[in-house]
Design an enzyme around this catalytic site. Sequence first.
Site, PDB file in Angstrom:
ATOM      1  N   HIS A  94      -9.322   1.206   5.367  1.00  0.00           N
ATOM      2  CA  HIS A  94      -8.027   1.378   5.877  1.00  0.00           C
ATOM      3  C   HIS A  94      -7.988   2.142   7.357  1.00  0.00           C
ATOM      4  O   HIS A  94      -8.763   3.158   7.379  1.00  0.00           O
ATOM      5  CB  HIS A  94      -6.850   1.960   5.154  1.00  0.00           C
TER       6      HIS A  94
ATOM      7  N   ASN B 282       0.861  -1.260   0.156  1.00  0.00           N
ATOM      8  CA  ASN B 282      -0.089  -0.150  -0.161  1.00  0.00           C
ATOM      9  C   ASN B 282       0.842   1.025   0.056  1.00  0.00           C
ATOM     10  O   ASN B 282       1.611   1.487   0.918  1.00  0.00           O
ATOM     11  CB  ASN B 282      -0.799   0.163   1.292  1.00  0.00           C
ATOM     12  N   TRP B 283       1.026   1.897  -1.191  1.00  0.00           N
ATOM     13  CA  TRP B 283       1.780   2.999  -1.234  1.00  0.00           C
ATOM     14  C   TRP B 283       1.164   4.446  -0.444  1.00  0.00           C
ATOM     15  O   TRP B 283       1.754   5.242  -0.241  1.00  0.00           O
ATOM     16  CB  TRP B 283       2.095   3.450  -2.774  1.00  0.00           C
ATOM     17  N   LYS B 284      -0.014   4.384  -0.276  1.00  0.00           N
ATOM     18  CA  LYS B 284      -0.635   5.478   0.420  1.00  0.00           C
ATOM     19  C   LYS B 284      -0.467   6.669  -0.243  1.00  0.00           C
ATOM     20  O   LYS B 284      -0.623   6.674  -1.595  1.00  0.00           O
ATOM     21  CB  LYS B 284      -0.090   5.665   2.039  1.00  0.00           C
TER      22      LYS B 284
ATOM     23  N   GLY C  74       3.390   2.009  10.854  1.00  0.00           N
ATOM     24  CA  GLY C  74       4.240   3.324  10.456  1.00  0.00           C
ATOM     25  C   GLY C  74       5.251   3.587  11.665  1.00  0.00           C
ATOM     26  O   GLY C  74       5.439   4.690  11.768  1.00  0.00           O
TER      27      GLY C  74
ATOM     28  N   SER D  48       4.053  -2.053  10.126  1.00  0.00           N
ATOM     29  CA  SER D  48       5.677  -2.320  10.167  1.00  0.00           C
ATOM     30  C   SER D  48       6.148  -3.549   9.740  1.00  0.00           C
ATOM     31  O   SER D  48       7.365  -3.689  10.083  1.00  0.00           O
ATOM     32  CB  SER D  48       6.220  -1.861  11.561  1.00  0.00           C
TER      33      SER D  48
ATOM     34  N   GLU E 102      -4.663  -5.066  10.799  1.00  0.00           N
ATOM     35  CA  GLU E 102      -3.507  -4.116  10.954  1.00  0.00           C
ATOM     36  C   GLU E 102      -3.886  -3.330  12.198  1.00  0.00           C
ATOM     37  O   GLU E 102      -4.508  -2.197  12.526  1.00  0.00           O
ATOM     38  CB  GLU E 102      -3.596  -2.852   9.822  1.00  0.00           C
TER      39      GLU E 102
ATOM     40  N   GLY F  51       3.110  -0.985   4.226  1.00  0.00           N
ATOM     41  CA  GLY F  51       3.400   0.315   3.622  1.00  0.00           C
ATOM     42  C   GLY F  51       4.669   0.467   3.289  1.00  0.00           C
ATOM     43  O   GLY F  51       4.912   0.415   2.071  1.00  0.00           O
ATOM     44  N   GLY F  52       5.381   1.252   4.145  1.00  0.00           N
ATOM     45  CA  GLY F  52       6.769   1.664   4.041  1.00  0.00           C
ATOM     46  C   GLY F  52       7.579   1.156   2.972  1.00  0.00           C
ATOM     47  O   GLY F  52       8.396   1.282   2.298  1.00  0.00           O
TER      48      GLY F  52
ATOM     49  N   GLU G  82      -6.084   4.657   8.205  1.00  0.00           N
ATOM     50  CA  GLU G  82      -6.168   6.006   8.132  1.00  0.00           C
ATOM     51  C   GLU G  82      -7.134   6.616   7.649  1.00  0.00           C
ATOM     52  O   GLU G  82      -7.455   7.831   7.922  1.00  0.00           O
ATOM     53  CB  GLU G  82      -4.720   6.074   7.197  1.00  0.00           C
TER      54      GLU G  82
HETATM   55  P1  13P Z   1       3.566   0.476   7.418  1.00  0.00           P
HETATM   56  O1  13P Z   1       3.914  -1.092   6.919  1.00  0.00           O
HETATM   57  O2  13P Z   1       4.306   1.549   7.030  1.00  0.00           O
HETATM   58  O3  13P Z   1       3.585   0.221   9.015  1.00  0.00           O
HETATM   59  O4  13P Z   1       2.160   0.416   7.079  1.00  0.00           O
HETATM   60  C1  13P Z   1       1.062  -0.578   7.151  1.00  0.00           C
HETATM   61  C2  13P Z   1      -0.314   0.064   6.382  1.00  0.00           C
HETATM   62  O5  13P Z   1      -0.758   0.488   6.990  1.00  0.00           O
HETATM   63  C3  13P Z   1      -0.482  -0.892   5.068  1.00  0.00           C
HETATM   64  O6  13P Z   1      -1.690  -0.733   4.900  1.00  0.00           O
END
Ligand code: 13P
Length: 276
Positions: A112, A13-15, A194, A234, A188, A255-256, A114
């Site tokens: 999600h 997920n690139w956000k 993050g 993470s 999650e 994500g990251g 967020e």
């Molecule tokens: P991180 O892997 O950066 O913690 O993000 C997780 C996430 O929210 C994937 O949707």
Amino acid sequence: MANPDRGVLIAGNWKMNHTLGETERFFSELKAKAPQALPAGTAEAFRSGRLRGCLIPPQLALERSLRLARELPFPLEIASQNAHWEKQGAFTGEVSGPMLQELGIRWALVGHSERRQLFGETDETARKRSESLLTQGFVVLFCVGETRAERESGQTHAVLSRQLSGALPERGKGAASFLDGRLVIAYEPVWAIGTGLTATPEQAQEAHQALRGMLDERFGPEAAAKTQLLYGGSVAPSNIDSLLACPDVDGALVGGASLKPESFLALLAAGARRCP
Ligand code: 13P
């Protein structure tokens, strides 16, 4: 080893990251580095469907990503980060299922944390999105997860149960058929996203086992056994092996570590090692 009924899914997920130029560079490096980075047997794992990969870029990069993914030496699904439940209308800032389908997008992320924490997504709106998209034929990656305060006050299972019941239409609407591969649940924990604070494999397995139990209670053992449960929060090349070793963890939502071709390939390679 991966559960043969479910296989492994690695989703990035690139956000709100990567411009179109950065997207182009990512795919060009991904293509160049894949042959060395992916272990022998990966092609067969992809071919048999035991391993699936997915990237979830911002909306503006969907079409470009779709085109560039076709040039890769392995299959990569491209998913939308969100979609509205209505097919059209006065909903400024939203995109609809038919718009995505016209591009060739068949997968969507829903609920999600967020979206829930920063943009007012509720259990009710997440449920409407999920129900509509599943009915329109999408694969839905539905996110659930507790906050730190909810975990510390012993509410984790109650929160997961409430969020999960929102992921699905009622039994009578043929929900069990969605559990045959088209609904993927991503656990999650909000405190792990993050932050570098990954859940331990024991914490991930405990939550996934509880989620599978909830699916079993509501839809029966067959549907529960077939539903892929991803862990997110993470995840990195350094910790993915121990997470994927858990019997109820069928993949990762990342994500990251999905933003760089090298680390995304390392995550896919870890998925491939689980699918001999
Ligand atoms: P991180 O892997 O950066 O913690 O993000 C997780 C996430 O929210 C994937 O949707």
